[in-house]
Design a protein around this motif. Structure first.
Motif, PDB file in Angstrom:
ATOM      1  N   THR A 204      72.562 -56.777 -50.238  1.00 15.13           N
ATOM      2  CA  THR A 204      72.897 -55.379 -49.980  1.00 15.13           C
ATOM      3  C   THR A 204      71.892 -54.828 -48.973  1.00 15.13           C
ATOM      4  OG1 THR A 204      73.842 -55.055 -52.168  1.00 15.13           O
ATOM      5  CG2 THR A 204      73.107 -53.086 -51.008  1.00 15.13           C
ATOM      6  N   ARG A 205      72.399 -54.180 -47.939  1.00 18.53           N
ATOM      7  CA  ARG A 205      71.527 -53.781 -46.837  1.00 18.53           C
ATOM      8  C   ARG A 205      71.594 -52.267 -46.625  1.00 18.53           C
ATOM      9  NH1 ARG A 205      76.239 -55.831 -45.324  1.00 18.53           N
ATOM     10  NH2 ARG A 205      77.480 -54.841 -43.681  1.00 18.53           N
ATOM     11  N   ALA A 206      70.543 -51.762 -46.035  1.00 17.62           N
ATOM     12  CA  ALA A 206      70.491 -50.342 -45.679  1.00 17.62           C
ATOM     13  C   ALA A 206      69.869 -50.213 -44.293  1.00 17.62           C
ATOM     14  CB  ALA A 206      69.675 -49.560 -46.703  1.00 17.62           C
ATOM     15  N   ARG A 207      70.405 -49.300 -43.503  1.00 15.74           N
ATOM     16  CA  ARG A 207      69.872 -49.050 -42.156  1.00 15.74           C
ATOM     17  C   ARG A 207      69.619 -47.563 -41.992  1.00 15.74           C
ATOM     18  NH1 ARG A 207      73.988 -46.801 -39.209  1.00 15.74           N
ATOM     19  NH2 ARG A 207      76.104 -47.166 -39.997  1.00 15.74           N
ATOM     20  N   ARG A 208      68.618 -47.246 -41.199  1.00 20.87           N
ATOM     21  CA  ARG A 208      68.304 -45.846 -40.957  1.00 20.87           C
ATOM     22  C   ARG A 208      69.307 -45.244 -39.983  1.00 20.87           C
ATOM     23  NH1 ARG A 208      63.247 -43.434 -41.940  1.00 20.87           N
ATOM     24  NH2 ARG A 208      64.148 -41.645 -40.828  1.00 20.87           N
ATOM     25  N   ASP A 209      69.760 -44.049 -40.304  1.00 22.16           N
ATOM     26  CA  ASP A 209      70.635 -43.276 -39.420  1.00 22.16           C
ATOM     27  C   ASP A 209      70.100 -41.848 -39.431  1.00 22.16           C
ATOM     28  OD1 ASP A 209      72.676 -42.310 -37.831  1.00 22.16           O
ATOM     29  OD2 ASP A 209      74.100 -42.126 -39.505  1.00 22.16           O
ATOM     30  N   GLY A 210      69.171 -41.570 -38.530  1.00 15.83           N
ATOM     31  CA  GLY A 210      68.543 -40.262 -38.515  1.00 15.83           C
ATOM     32  C   GLY A 210      67.706 -40.042 -39.758  1.00 15.83           C
ATOM     33  N   ASP A 211      68.031 -39.002 -40.522  1.00 15.47           N
ATOM     34  CA  ASP A 211      67.258 -38.672 -41.718  1.00 15.47           C
ATOM     35  C   ASP A 211      67.908 -39.223 -42.988  1.00 15.47           C
ATOM     36  OD1 ASP A 211      69.481 -37.076 -41.810  1.00 15.47           O
ATOM     37  OD2 ASP A 211      68.408 -35.189 -42.152  1.00 15.47           O
ATOM     38  N   GLN A 212      68.723 -40.293 -42.825  1.00 14.54           N
ATOM     39  CA  GLN A 212      69.371 -40.894 -43.979  1.00 14.54           C
ATOM     40  C   GLN A 212      69.324 -42.425 -43.893  1.00 14.54           C
ATOM     41  OE1 GLN A 212      73.356 -39.146 -43.895  1.00 14.54           O
ATOM     42  NE2 GLN A 212      72.767 -37.790 -45.583  1.00 14.54           N
ATOM     43  N   TRP A 213      69.503 -43.056 -45.067  1.00 16.46           N
ATOM     44  CA  TRP A 213      69.774 -44.485 -45.147  1.00 16.46           C
ATOM     45  C   TRP A 213      71.273 -44.662 -45.374  1.00 16.46           C
ATOM     46  CZ3 TRP A 213      65.991 -47.945 -44.191  1.00 16.46           C
ATOM     47  CH2 TRP A 213      64.661 -47.567 -44.397  1.00 16.46           C
ATOM     48  N   VAL A 214      71.873 -45.634 -44.691  1.00 15.42           N
ATOM     49  CA  VAL A 214      73.282 -45.972 -44.889  1.00 15.42           C
ATOM     50  C   VAL A 214      73.326 -47.344 -45.564  1.00 15.42           C
ATOM     51  CG1 VAL A 214      75.530 -46.332 -43.812  1.00 15.42           C
ATOM     52  CG2 VAL A 214      73.921 -44.665 -42.841  1.00 15.42           C
ATOM     53  N   ILE A 215      74.021 -47.434 -46.694  1.00 11.15           N
ATOM     54  CA  ILE A 215      73.948 -48.613 -47.558  1.00 11.15           C
ATOM     55  C   ILE A 215      75.306 -49.296 -47.645  1.00 11.15           C
ATOM     56  CG2 ILE A 215      73.288 -49.426 -49.878  1.00 11.15           C
ATOM     57  CD1 ILE A 215      71.951 -46.503 -50.075  1.00 11.15           C
ATOM     58  N   ASP A 216      75.292 -50.627 -47.491  1.00 10.68           N
ATOM     59  CA  ASP A 216      76.501 -51.440 -47.620  1.00 10.68           C
ATOM     60  C   ASP A 216      76.179 -52.681 -48.447  1.00 10.68           C
ATOM     61  OD1 ASP A 216      78.645 -50.213 -45.698  1.00 10.68           O
ATOM     62  OD2 ASP A 216      76.777 -50.262 -44.523  1.00 10.68           O
TER      63      ASP A 216
ATOM     64  N   ARG B 154      68.025 -54.640 -48.742  1.00  9.97           N
ATOM     65  CA  ARG B 154      67.330 -55.241 -47.604  1.00  9.97           C
ATOM     66  C   ARG B 154      67.407 -54.287 -46.414  1.00  9.97           C
ATOM     67  NH1 ARG B 154      65.111 -59.851 -47.348  1.00  9.97           N
ATOM     68  NH2 ARG B 154      66.137 -60.570 -49.267  1.00  9.97           N
ATOM     69  N   THR B 155      66.241 -53.826 -45.960  1.00  9.35           N
ATOM     70  CA  THR B 155      66.186 -52.866 -44.857  1.00  9.35           C
ATOM     71  C   THR B 155      65.704 -53.493 -43.555  1.00  9.35           C
ATOM     72  OG1 THR B 155      64.006 -52.176 -45.695  1.00  9.35           O
ATOM     73  CG2 THR B 155      65.916 -50.832 -46.310  1.00  9.35           C
ATOM     74  N   ASP B 156      65.234 -54.732 -43.615  1.00 10.08           N
ATOM     75  CA  ASP B 156      64.839 -55.454 -42.403  1.00 10.08           C
ATOM     76  C   ASP B 156      65.858 -56.562 -42.177  1.00 10.08           C
ATOM     77  OD1 ASP B 156      63.777 -56.990 -40.401  1.00 10.08           O
ATOM     78  OD2 ASP B 156      61.767 -57.133 -41.264  1.00 10.08           O
ATOM     79  N   PRO B 157      66.749 -56.421 -41.168  1.00 11.77           N
ATOM     80  CA  PRO B 157      67.851 -57.382 -40.977  1.00 11.77           C
ATOM     81  C   PRO B 157      67.398 -58.825 -40.813  1.00 11.77           C
ATOM     82  CG  PRO B 157      68.181 -55.439 -39.617  1.00 11.77           C
ATOM     83  CD  PRO B 157      66.800 -55.335 -40.176  1.00 11.77           C
ATOM     84  N   GLY B 158      66.227 -59.070 -40.269  1.00 13.73           N
ATOM     85  CA  GLY B 158      65.792 -60.442 -40.035  1.00 13.73           C
ATOM     86  C   GLY B 158      64.930 -61.019 -41.147  1.00 13.73           C
ATOM     87  N   SER B 159      64.798 -60.289 -42.249  1.00 14.97           N
ATOM     88  CA  SER B 159      63.882 -60.722 -43.303  1.00 14.97           C
ATOM     89  C   SER B 159      64.545 -61.710 -44.261  1.00 14.97           C
ATOM     90  CB  SER B 159      63.382 -59.508 -44.091  1.00 14.97           C
ATOM     91  OG  SER B 159      64.475 -58.869 -44.746  1.00 14.97           O
TER      92      SER B 159
ATOM     93  N   THR C 293      71.832 -41.994 -48.588  1.00 15.74           N
ATOM     94  CA  THR C 293      70.787 -41.297 -49.330  1.00 15.74           C
ATOM     95  C   THR C 293      69.734 -40.841 -48.340  1.00 15.74           C
ATOM     96  OG1 THR C 293      69.421 -41.381 -51.328  1.00 15.74           O
ATOM     97  CG2 THR C 293      69.273 -43.271 -49.834  1.00 15.74           C
ATOM     98  N   ALA C 294      68.956 -39.844 -48.734  1.00 15.33           N
ATOM     99  CA  ALA C 294      67.972 -39.262 -47.819  1.00 15.33           C
ATOM    100  C   ALA C 294      66.890 -40.275 -47.456  1.00 15.33           C
ATOM    101  CB  ALA C 294      67.347 -38.028 -48.459  1.00 15.33           C
ATOM    102  N   ALA C 295      66.366 -40.156 -46.259  1.00 18.17           N
ATOM    103  CA  ALA C 295      65.372 -41.104 -45.754  1.00 18.17           C
ATOM    104  C   ALA C 295      64.101 -41.105 -46.590  1.00 18.17           C
ATOM    105  CB  ALA C 295      65.038 -40.777 -44.303  1.00 18.17           C
ATOM    106  N   ASP C 296      63.777 -39.957 -47.210  1.00 19.64           N
ATOM    107  CA  ASP C 296      62.537 -39.891 -47.982  1.00 19.64           C
ATOM    108  C   ASP C 296      62.709 -40.360 -49.431  1.00 19.64           C
ATOM    109  OD1 ASP C 296      64.060 -37.787 -48.883  1.00 19.64           O
ATOM    110  OD2 ASP C 296      62.504 -36.257 -48.661  1.00 19.64           O
TER     111      ASP C 296
END
Length: 411
Positions: A147-159, A179-184, A226-229
Motif C-alpha cells: 500500500t503506497r502513499a504519495r504527497r499531493d500538496g498538503d495531503q497524502w494520497v493512498i492506494d 510505503r511512501t518511498d517508491p524505490g524502497s 489524509t492531511a500531510a501532518d
C-alpha cells in the motif's frame, strides 16, 4: 514484580469491584459477557455506550500519564483493574485499538498537535480506530507492505489494500503502515499514517469467518486522502513507530485476557461434569494440564510486564546503544514467547471443549448456524496461532534476535 498487594492496592481493588457492581446494572446488566474475539458483533452500539460510561467515570486510559488525559496508575493497579473487569464478566470494550495501541504510540512518538487532536477522542471513546497493517502478501511479514502513499500538496494520497482489519466497519480512523518511498524495499521507506475512514476513497468489505461473524475486514484505499501532518514520526520512519505499537499491543490487558480464559476453562470443566467426560482419566488429565498452563501464562505475563516496567524506568542516557539493542531484543522475545504460549493454550482449549462435548459438538443449537459458546470458542481459536503474528514468525524472532541463529532465507 512484587505480587504482594499493599493496603492502597487492596483499597483500589475494592473501589474497582464496587464501581463495576454498582454500574453493571439496568440497561448495562444485559451486556455481561458479551463481545470479545469472534463475538464483536454482540450488542456493539450498547457496548459503545458502556465504553463511554467508563470514560466519563475515569476508567479508561489508566496507564496514560495524567498530562495526556490518563490516570497514571501503577502497573500493578492496571493489572488489578483488568482482573476485576474480567471477573465481573463486564462486556468487551470497543476501543482497545485506540486506547491500548494508538494512544501510547502517539504519546511516545506523536507531535503535540496530534496528541491534542486525537487523545481526547480516544479517552472518551468518541472516535474508534482500526489497525491497517496486514495485506494479502504481507501478513506476518509486515515489511512487505505494498500500500503506497504519495504527497499531493498538503495531503497524502493512498492506494492499496489491507486485510484482516479488525472492526474496520465500525472505525472512524485507521492507523496504517504504507510505503511512501517508491524505490524502497523492506523496512525502509515506510510511513505511519492516520487516515479517516469516512471518505469516498475507502471501501470496507467484511470477511465471513468460521464462526459466521465478520469482525475482520478487507479495506481498499483508492485515492484516499489524509492531511500531510498526520504522519506519526518522520516520513520513512514508519517501521520504528509500527514496532513500538506492536510492543504496546501485549500490555497489561493480557492479564485480563487470561482471566477471561479462566472463565472459558471453567465452562469447559462444567461441561465435562455435565457430560461425564470428567470421569475419563485422559480428559481429566487434559483439564488439569489446562489449569496449570493458565497459571504459567499469568506468571509469564506478570514477569514480562514487571521487566518492561523496570526497563522503562532506566534513563535513556544511561543505557549504551548495545545495551539498548539487547534490551529491545529481549523485550521482543518475551512478547513472542507470550504469544506462543497463549495462542497455543487457547487453541488447545477449543479442542478440549469439543472433546468433552463429544458427538453433540457436531450439531448446532439452532439452524442454520446457531453456534453455542463452546463451538464458537473452538472455531475462532483455530486462528489464535496465526493472527497477531503466526507461531512461525514468533519462533523466527526468538531465534534470530535473541539466540543469534542465521536468518531464514528471504526472496
Amino acid at each position: 514484580m512484587d505480587l504482594t498487594s499493599s493496603v492502597a492496592d487492596e483499597e483500589f481493588r475494592q473501589q474497582v469491584r464496587q464501581w463495576l457492581a454498582e454500574n453493571l446494572v439496568g440497561e448495562f446488566a444485559a451486556l455481561r459477557g458479551l463481545g470479545g474475539s469472534g463475538r464483536e458483533h454482540e450488542a456493539f452500539e450498547a457496548r459503545v455506550a458502556w465504553n463511554r460510561h467508563l470514560a466519563a467515570a475515569g476508567w479508561t486510559c489508566l496507564g496514560w500519564p495524567v498530562e495526556f488525559g490518563g490516570r497514571g496508575l501503577s502497573l500493578f493497579q492496571q493489572v488489578i483493574f483488568h482482573e476485576e473487569y474480567a471477573r465481573a464478566d463486564a462486556p468487551a470494550r470497543v476501543n482497545h485499538l485506540g486506547e491500548e495501541l494508538l494512544g501510547p504510540t502517539l504519546i511516545a512518538h506523536g507531535t503535540d498537535e496530534q496528541r491534542a487532536r486525537f487523545l481526547p477522542g480516544i479517552a472518551a471513546a468518541t472516535e474508534l480506530w482500526c489497525q491497517g497493517y496486514s495485506e494479502p502478501d504481507a501478513g506476518s511479514d509486515l515489511a512487505s507492505v505494498r500500500t503506497r502513499a504519495r504527497r499531493d500538496g498538503d495531503q497524502w494520497v493512498i492506494d492499496g489494500q489491507k486485510v484482516w482489519t479488525s472492526l474496520a466497519q465500525q472505525a472512524d480512523w485507521c492507523f496504517a503502515v504504507v510505503r511512501t518511498d517508491p524505490g524502497s524495499r523492506r523496512h525502509a521507506g515506510l510511513s505511519y499514517l492516520l487516515v479517516p475512514m469516512d471518505q469516498p476513497g475507502v471501501q470496507v468489505r467484511p470477511i465471513v469467518q468460521l464462526t459466521g461473524t465478520s469482525e475482520f475486514n478487507e479495506v481498499f484505499f483508492d485515492g484516499a486522502r489524509t492531511a500531510a501532518d498526520l504522519v506519526v514520526g518522520a516520513p520513512g520512519d514508519g517501521w520504528r513507530v509500527a514496532m513500538a505499537t506492536l510492543g504496546f499491543e501485549r500490555g497489561v490487558s493480557t492479564v485480563g485476557q487470561q482471566v477471561g480464559f479462566a472463565r472459558e476453562l471453567d465452562a469447559v470443566v462444567a461441561e465435562a461434569r455435565r457430560t461425564g467426560a470428567v470421569d475419563d482419566p485422559v480428559l481429566a488429565d487434559r483439564l488439569a494440564r489446562a489449569r496449570l498452563g493458565l497459571e504459567v501464562l499469568r506468571t509469564h505475563a506478570l514477569r514480562t510486564l514487571s521487566a518492561d516496567d523496570a526497563g522503562s524506568a532506566v534513563p535513556a542516557a544511561s543505557v549504551s546503544s548495545s545495551a539498548a539493542s539487547s534490551q529491545s531484543a529481549v523485550s521482543a522475545s518475551a512478547a513472542s514467547v507470550s504469544k506462543l504460549l497463549w495462542g497455543r493454550w487457547h487453541r488447545d482449549l477449543g479442542e478440549l471443549a469439543m472433546a468433552v462435548r463429544g458427538a453433540a459438538g457436531l450439531t448446532v443449537a439452532e439452524p442454520p448456524y446457531g453456534l453455542d459458546r463452546l463451538q464458537a470458542l473452538y472455531l475462532f481459536s483455530r486462528a489464535d496461532t496465526i493472527y497477531g503474528g503466526s507461531d512461525e514468525i514468533q519462533r523466527n524472532i526468538i531465534a534470530e534476535r535473541v539466540l543469534g541463529l542465521p536468518k531464514e532465507p528471504r526472496g
